[in-house]
Design an enzyme around this catalytic site. Structure first.
Site, PDB file in Angstrom:
ATOM      1  N   ASP A 160      11.714  -6.442   2.739  1.00  0.00           N
ATOM      2  CA  ASP A 160      11.791  -7.904   2.593  1.00  0.00           C
ATOM      3  C   ASP A 160      10.996  -8.519   3.731  1.00  0.00           C
ATOM      4  O   ASP A 160      10.685  -7.841   4.725  1.00  0.00           O
ATOM      5  CB  ASP A 160      13.243  -8.399   2.609  1.00  0.00           C
ATOM      6  CG  ASP A 160      13.978  -8.050   3.894  1.00  0.00           C
ATOM      7  OD1 ASP A 160      13.857  -6.885   4.349  1.00  0.00           O
ATOM      8  OD2 ASP A 160      14.655  -8.917   4.482  1.00  0.00           O
ATOM      9  N   GLU A 167      16.940  -7.143   5.423  1.00  0.00           N
ATOM     10  CA  GLU A 167      16.949  -7.021   6.889  1.00  0.00           C
ATOM     11  C   GLU A 167      16.732  -8.358   7.578  1.00  0.00           C
ATOM     12  O   GLU A 167      17.384  -8.683   8.559  1.00  0.00           O
ATOM     13  CB  GLU A 167      15.857  -6.032   7.335  1.00  0.00           C
ATOM     14  CG  GLU A 167      15.948  -5.634   8.807  1.00  0.00           C
ATOM     15  CD  GLU A 167      15.216  -6.556   9.771  1.00  0.00           C
ATOM     16  OE1 GLU A 167      15.429  -6.430  10.977  1.00  0.00           O
ATOM     17  OE2 GLU A 167      14.419  -7.413   9.332  1.00  0.00           O
TER      18      GLU A 167
HETATM   19  C1  LIG Z   1      10.704  -7.023  16.076  1.00  0.00           C
HETATM   20  C2  LIG Z   1      11.927  -7.065  15.165  1.00  0.00           C
HETATM   21  C3  LIG Z   1      12.932  -6.048  15.621  1.00  0.00           C
HETATM   22  C4  LIG Z   1      11.519  -6.881  13.737  1.00  0.00           C
HETATM   23  C5  LIG Z   1      12.642  -7.052  12.728  1.00  0.00           C
HETATM   24  N1  LIG Z   1      12.171  -6.766  11.419  1.00  0.00           N
HETATM   25  C6  LIG Z   1      13.136  -8.471  12.698  1.00  0.00           C
HETATM   26  O1  LIG Z   1      12.376  -9.395  12.574  1.00  0.00           O
HETATM   27  N2  LIG Z   1      14.448  -8.645  12.738  1.00  0.00           N
HETATM   28  C7  LIG Z   1      15.078  -9.919  12.583  1.00  0.00           C
HETATM   29  C8  LIG Z   1      15.121 -10.714  13.837  1.00  0.00           C
HETATM   30  O2  LIG Z   1      15.254 -11.944  13.728  1.00  0.00           O
HETATM   31  O3  LIG Z   1      15.049 -10.176  14.951  1.00  0.00           O
END
Ligand SMILES: CC(C)C[C@H](N)C(=O)NCC(=O)O
Length: 457
Positions: free
Chosen positions: A82, A147
């Site tokens: 996603d 996620e």
């Molecule tokens: C750099 C992050 C760990 C990447 C992850 N997919 C993400 O965006 N998570 C949601 C968030 O808001 O941290």
């Protein structure tokens, strides 16, 4: 070509109107793994309850398995397909859903977060297959589609699958983050995230500010009063109890941060600012990774278009989040935020306040002495011929801590994203170099992890 096809699917998990695209994306990922000969399942994880009480089917979770030799190690690769919202109007130079190659960079929403890294792992398995080489370990995949909005439904599935899908898994690998610089990195910690909606409702409809201004208590004024009690402009969190909960910075940690190569000037240039919140490297890294912060993201219902509409919005919803760290707990943070008693009641407003915590993801921290990290270092050395940085990540992978708590397995984060990939931002990209060398690194890792002796678990 497959990355182009995947990026073309607008699998935005935060937009309920895009849910059919998200279902399509999960099918597409499952189909790819099936064509490679994997044992694939699309697991139904139920319904999502929306803030307005309606329900919506969650995207199914894709699981896949390549090999089940009990004499081999088993790794489980977690990733997500996603994405965050993106539109040309946000200021993209190219269509966010049309993967565009410019000077060796592949631009598109989700290119780095997290479609190319998921595909790099798939390509790693394909490489063994293409060379008719036996995989040195059994490889499982778990790929989700929520996620970016807190991994709704995944925790229950992991609990249910703990003694089934996860029973023979030795290690869980996540490649959903980025390097700190041009130097490859291994990641051993992420911050958690508590995301709030604070809604204030006043008159039954929007009003003319000239005709009604001065007679009504405006929801937006109440809301700004509430937001002003969260954090000050110097980054000091104003919510009582939050700063006190944070695990103290140890001398050993301070020394680790000292040894990391990180150029503050480059960092400033990358994000286009003249001044940062802190001037020393250690302070900056510590506040990026292991101290909490509050961000105010937006106000739904507020006038935000071009022009000068003189309106009093009837209902406004602020969106803010708190990135939290060890030893904070989302359930406690929810109570501490308590804008109703802390601020709203003192405003003596007749308007209606409703606060909801829509994401409550815990922080994650790993032991870098674990053999999975040694295997990671060896694979990086083999492919990039350097020793990696050992870093933490300021952002959140909601499910990382659940994996740790529920399965008890070792977890490693092996990013291949570049430091300047622009995740969640305009012009997100994945460089061809990181995509290709990252795939080689994953191939090498599968070999290195197969060498970990069973007794050292
Ligand atoms: C750099 C992050 C760990 C990447 C992850 N997919 C993400 O965006 N998570 C949601 C968030 O808001 O941290």
């Amino acid at each position: 070509y497959i990355l182009l096809e995947w990026v073309a699917i607008e699998s935005d998990s935060s937009n309920v109107l895009k849910r059919p695209d998200l279902h399509h994306m999960m099918e597409k990922a499952a189909q790819k793994l099936r064509l490679m000969g994997g044992m694939v399942e699309l697991v139904d994880i139920g319904q999502q309850e929306l803030p307005d009480g309606q329900t919506l089917a969650l995207p199914k979770v894709v699981t896949a398995q390549f090999g089940s030799d009990p004499n081999k190690r088993t790794v489980c690769i977690y990733g997500h397909v996603d994405v965050q919202p993106a539109k040309m109007d946000d200021g993209w130079a190219t269509d966010p859903y049309n993967l565009t190659d410019i000077n060796g960079n592949l631009y598109g929403r989700g290119a780095s977060d997290n479609k190319a890294p998921v595909l790099a792992w798939i390509h790693a398995v394909e490489a063994y297959q293409a060379l008719h080489m036996e995989l040195p370990v059994n490889v499982k995949f778990i790929i989700e589609g929520m996620e970016e909005t807190g991994s709704n439904g995944l925790e229950d599935m992991i609990v249910a699958q703990r003694d089934i899908f996860f029973s023979d898994v030795d290690y869980i690998i996540i490649s959903d983050c980025g390097w700190l610089s041009r130097r490859p990195a291994l990641t051993y910690g992420t911050r958690g995230n508590c995301y709030f909606f604070a809604e204030i409702e006043g008159p039954k409809q929007d009003l003319h500010s000239g005709v009604y201004g001065g007679t009504v208590i405006e929801p937006m004024t109440d809301l700004i009063g509430i937001l002003d009690t969260l954090i000050d402009p110097n980054g000091k969190i104003l919510i009582p109890g939050i700063r006190e909960a944070v695990a103290p910075l140890s001398d050993e940690e301070w020394k680790m941060y000292q040894d990391i190569q990180f150029d503050l000037e480059n960092y400033k240039n990358k994000i286009g600012v003249d001044q940062l919140m802190y001037n020393s490297k250690v302070d900056l890294l510590a506040h990026m990774w292991r101290y909490p912060t509050v961000s105010i993201h937006g106000i739904q219902g507020a006038f935000s278009d071009h022009g000068t509409k003189t309106v009093i919005p009837a209902k406004v919803v602020a969106k803010f989040s708190i990135r939290q760290v060890p030893n904070m707990d989302p359930a406690v943070v929810k109570k501490q935020v308590n804008v109703k008693n802390r601020t709203f009641l003192s405003l003596k407003s007749p308007n209606k306040l409703k606060v909801t915590m829509v994401i409550g993801a815990k922080p994650w921290l790993a032991d870098t002495q674990d053999p999975v990290f040694e295997a990671g270092k060896a694979a990086i050395k083999r492919v990039f011929n350097v020793d990696p940085d050992l870093i933490r990540e300021g952002a959140t992978i909601p499910i990382a801590r659940t994996f740790q708590d529920v399965t008890g397995k070792s977890i490693i984060m092996m990013p291949i994203g570049g430091f300047d990939d622009g995740l969640h931002s305009q012009n997100e990209k994945m460089s061809r170099y990181n995509y290709i060398e990252g795939t080689k690194y994953f191939i090498a890792y599968l070999h290195e992890v197969s060498l970990i002796k069973k007794t050292s678990v």
